[in-house]
Design an enzyme around this catalytic site. Structure first.
Site, PDB file in Angstrom:
ATOM      1  N   CYS A 121       9.132  25.162  30.108  1.00 40.21           N
ATOM      2  CA  CYS A 121      10.479  25.615  30.477  1.00 40.21           C
ATOM      3  C   CYS A 121      10.790  26.918  29.750  1.00 40.21           C
ATOM      4  O   CYS A 121      10.558  27.025  28.540  1.00 40.21           O
ATOM      5  CB  CYS A 121      11.500  24.552  30.094  1.00 40.21           C
ATOM      6  SG  CYS A 121      13.216  25.081  30.318  1.00 40.21           S
ATOM      7  N   GLU A 162       7.958  18.700  22.543  1.00 38.95           N
ATOM      8  CA  GLU A 162       8.647  19.980  22.342  1.00 38.95           C
ATOM      9  C   GLU A 162       8.678  20.359  20.862  1.00 38.95           C
ATOM     10  O   GLU A 162       8.475  21.520  20.496  1.00 38.95           O
ATOM     11  CB  GLU A 162      10.073  19.913  22.894  1.00 38.95           C
ATOM     12  CG  GLU A 162      10.803  21.247  22.768  1.00 38.95           C
ATOM     13  CD  GLU A 162      12.217  21.210  23.286  1.00 38.95           C
ATOM     14  OE1 GLU A 162      13.037  22.024  22.806  1.00 38.95           O
ATOM     15  OE2 GLU A 162      12.522  20.368  24.157  1.00 38.95           O
ATOM     16  N   SER A 168      12.308  10.156  27.745  1.00 39.09           N
ATOM     17  CA  SER A 168      13.112  11.352  27.997  1.00 39.09           C
ATOM     18  C   SER A 168      14.151  11.516  26.895  1.00 39.09           C
ATOM     19  O   SER A 168      15.090  10.718  26.789  1.00 39.09           O
ATOM     20  CB  SER A 168      13.809  11.265  29.356  1.00 39.09           C
ATOM     21  OG  SER A 168      14.756  12.298  29.493  1.00 39.09           O
TER      22      SER A 168
END
Length: 338
Positions: free
Chosen positions: A114, A145, A250
């Site tokens: 992203c 991440e 998530s």
């Protein structure tokens, strides 16, 4: 007697963000090209997004192979060309070490990181080069991440938890007690998918401890994360219970669940309509419904249909605005001879 549910307040925005759309489309298109060319299945490093339904569909419908180690490509490539020499990096980003390993293994790459995550990577690199120590606010030291961002400057980065951390990762530093080599050269960066409120409280704690703390002028928290949390806040006063459609992996979805629980005292996580239990909604008249940035919209609509079948007079209330943001699709970068 069972109370009939009168309304579902459907959060907007919800579901796929621009980064997720970009990443999934990149995988689907690359997989289709490779199959058409007879080049074998497409390999993806880590789940392209953190949603089990999305990953399962890509495996079943597009023949995508997901791996957690680039070394796994060796066995797959040796299996009569079962997988091609191209690897896609997931939307969560990867460290420079992973990119270098892909180069050493002769893999072409498609970087579906992203762009908002890439921005944080660039900030980490820039501040580390300037001699700053980085305090990276994250919800787990094992989140992809966080691993990717810390990998940009591993010796100059400490991962700290949010204030009131509910994830209990013992490797996260406490913002109240974390130390740095030089308090005059310290910067704070954040994982993009955290609770906005918790993150701001954490930054305040770090500012109090380190008066010269540098906070980059642009907010590292993703616009989609903030927008989805804001939508939950708008809906919460009007509902008795909240349903959040998300996989447990998530981060942004689990933060939505925590927020909904804090605001309503009655929040339920599901991955699809099969997880719903009518008994859970005893006495409930108004339900809020939202989904993580990696949850497909058809799962949300299947849940709406589940409620409609049981409550024929159900009204669906949808307020807010969809995001009008798109990201450019990544290009394939050819392998470089090691």
């Amino acid at each position: 007697m069972t109370v009939m549910i009168e309304t579902i307040h459907l959060a907007k925005p919800r579901g796929f963000c621009a980064g997720v759309v970009m990443a999934i489309e990149a995988v689907e298109e690359a997989a289709a090209r490779q199959r058409a060319a007879g080049e074998g299945d497409l390999g993806v490093y880590h789940a392209i997004v953190h949603n089990d339904a999305v990953v399962g569909r890509l495996e079943e419908e597009h023949g995508v192979r997901f791996v957690e180690r680039l070394a796994d490509f060796d066995a797959l490539r040796a299996d009569d060309g079962a997988v091609s020499d191209t690897v896609v990096f997931s939307a969560h980003g990867v460290s420079p070490a992973v990119r270098e390993e892909a180069r050493r293994r002769g893999l072409a790459t498609i970087d579906a990181t992203c762009p908002l995550v890439t921005k944080v990577h660039n900030e980490a690199t820039r501040y580390a080069r300037a001699g700053y120590h980085i305090l990276l606010i994250g919800d787990s030291t094992r989140h992809q991440e966080v691993l990717g961002t810390k990998g940009e400057a591993p010796d100059a980065t400490t991962v700290v938890s949010v204030v009131g951390n509910r994830r209990h990762d013992p490797e996260l530093a406490d913002p109240h007690t974390v130390t740095v080599p030089d308090p005059s050269k310290v910067v704070v960066l954040t994982q993009t998918t955290l609770s906005v409120d918790d993150t701001m409280r954490t930054v305040d704690v770090l500012r109090e401890r380190f008066p010269l703390l540098v906070v980059p002028p642009s907010d590292d928290l993703c616009y989609a994360t903030k927008n989805r949390q804001d939508a939950v806040k708008r809906i919460a006063p009007a509902v008795d219970a909240f349903v959040v459609v998300t996989s447990t992996t998530s981060s942004n979805g689990m933060r939505l669940l925590e927020l909904a629980e804090d605001l309503t005292g009655r929040a339920l996580r599901v991955e699809g309509p099969d997880d719903l239990d009518p008994a859970w909604f005893e006495g409930v008249r108004h339900v809020g419904l939202t989904s993580a940035a990696s949850t497909p919209e058809d799962l949300v609509q299947a849940i709406v249909a589940w409620f409609r079948n049981r409550h024929p007079a159900l009204e669906v209330v949808e307020e807010g605005e969809w995001e009008q943001i798109t990201f450019r699709k990544p290009k394939r970068v050819e392998a470089v001879a090691p």
